[in-house]
Design an enzyme around this catalytic site. Sequence first.
Site, mmCIF file in Angstrom:
data_model
loop_
_atom_site.group_PDB
_atom_site.id
_atom_site.type_symbol
_atom_site.label_atom_id
_atom_site.label_comp_id
_atom_site.label_asym_id
_atom_site.label_seq_id
_atom_site.Cartn_x
_atom_site.Cartn_y
_atom_site.Cartn_z
ATOM 1 N NE ARG A 253 44.438 32.231 -33.563
ATOM 2 C CZ ARG A 253 44.807 32.376 -32.296
ATOM 3 N NH1 ARG A 253 46.080 32.301 -31.955
ATOM 4 N NH2 ARG A 253 43.920 32.608 -31.355
ATOM 5 C CD GLU B 241 47.660 35.254 -34.957
ATOM 6 O OE1 GLU B 241 48.675 34.759 -34.432
ATOM 7 O OE2 GLU B 241 46.571 35.417 -34.328
ATOM 8 C CE LYS C 282 59.468 33.879 -22.744
ATOM 9 N NZ LYS C 282 58.960 34.524 -23.983
#
Length: 626
Positions: A394, A366, A280
């Site tokens: 969600r 979630e 990253k």
Amino acid sequence: MSWPQTPAELKAMPPESLPALAGEIRSALVDAVCRTGGHLGPNPGVVELTMALHRVFDSPRDVLLWDTGHQAYVHKMLTGRLASFATLRQADGLSGYPSRAESEHDWIENSHASTALSYADGMAKAFALRGETDRGVVAIVGDGALTGGMCWEALNNIAGAPDRPLVIVVNDNGRSYAPTIGGLAQHLAGLRLLPQWDATLSAVKRTVPRAPVVGRPAYAAMHGVKQGLKDLLAPQVMFEDLGIKYVGPIDGHDIAAVEAALRRARGFGGPVVVHCLTRKGAGYAPAENDAADCFHGVGALDPATGRSRATGAALPWTQVFGSEIARLARSRTDLVAITAAMLRPVGLAEFADEFPDRVFDVGIAEQHAVASAAGLAMAGMHPLVCVYATFLNRAIDQVLMDVGLHRLPVTFVLDRAGITGDDGPSHHGMWDLALLGVVPGMRVAAPRDSEQLAVLLAECVAVDDGPTALRFPKAAAGPPIPAVGRLGHADVLVADVDADVLLVAVGPLAAAAVEAASILGSSGVRATVVDPRWVLPVDPALVALAGGFPLVVTVEDGVRESGVGDAIAGALRDAGHDGRVVTLGLDKRFVPHGKRDDILATAGLDAPGIAAAIRAQRPVTQRVAI
């Protein structure tokens, strides 16, 4: 170097020129995102991977699905959008995510993680049914996204069709926002050790079988030992256990190696996982060295130093919440926090540093977060589920049936509520009030300033007979707005004995409402302004007050249908009041990206817009004393 403007031009480039192009792309990325802000960290890490994808596959006939879409900046650059890249995340400019309106190369407009495998499964099925078996489907999935349950539901179905071609590229940088957590992360970390064993096996395979008499048996025995060593170092390769061919791990920054792996995967004729290891922020030292999140999402930066260019003394709402929940946790040992791969972005860093055993990061899951919170509450804790408002969408089934049905003391802390700005339609937290309003027993608080955030957070966690929610925007918390009185739970911010209009302001829109009252007063329209503080359900004291006004105007930064204004109008009808209720809020549409203040102004939710809407109603004068 002349940049390729299309995937076809990229394919035509000689392999030896690709490393130089990768360096130029990386430099252009850093320069552009440091000016506009955006998801800086994820994109330098996928430069070579994206180039390899576009050299092997024929987009848009072959489908490339990015999960999540914040890693698609290089894809945009290589599909004809380089010239407009400076408009990234600006009003009327390029979206920070794939956008079907921008390009035929963007198939889905996703920024909610863990969805691409389901799209890919459906597309592969459709192509098979249509006889278009020459079309490739590729899902590029981050290791963080693989912590989401939808990925595993999709993999279950993908594995059930071993003859249906589909390529899953796992972009494994060990992080989502922060380092990826959980059993999956440990498994992928183990897989990163496997190349050493594969190299050893290759050497053995070349030499041992040639030995007379014992060659083949010895090779078979040593192969078994090697497999056993793999199992000691890491769990058995889960993808192959599912029946999905696994290729890797591959150095995701080696274009030739990634191309070779992708070509093998494309020709396999069934589902294949290509596991690419990337870094990253690769190639940009400030991002690579940022321990928090490798500059996952940033505002404008000085590219030379990586330091923010932001100015201003006002604290962000998130920071105010983070300090306050840590303070409350020191005296409330039953308080625990759950987040979905966003510990720092939702303000839980201080809490986690001080009480690491009371903060649970469940990954991008979630639904599990909310159901787990229900279990924590049943067992005597008071959990706070801390997520972006858009991501609570969600888990509404779990909010309704696991928390609401059981009347459990769970507090939902909804960061980025209302208009968020630059991240666009998938990230605006504008649906929460309408969705939470249908949950029986749900109480929703909306603070107008940092002082009220502290007060309302304390009130939320004091509730022990049902769920609560606290919502605040992605913005700086403005200065305190003093109350001049209290009616029920509501604060009176402007009191006028000659009031023509009652103006009910939700959360941070109270500042605009107070200013609008001043504008109206100069033209002879008198307004009383109240902040309900607890916006849902509607306070009976507010209903009694509103019943005395010929015009009630509500102002909220959520969708108007089924929001706070509709709830107040319904409560007034039920109480037999005949006054008009005008609801100012957001239209039921997907709002594009832009600056938060500009979007609110366009929607008529700034002070001039509120004042203009009230003037247009031509209220009948009726003096109301409070």
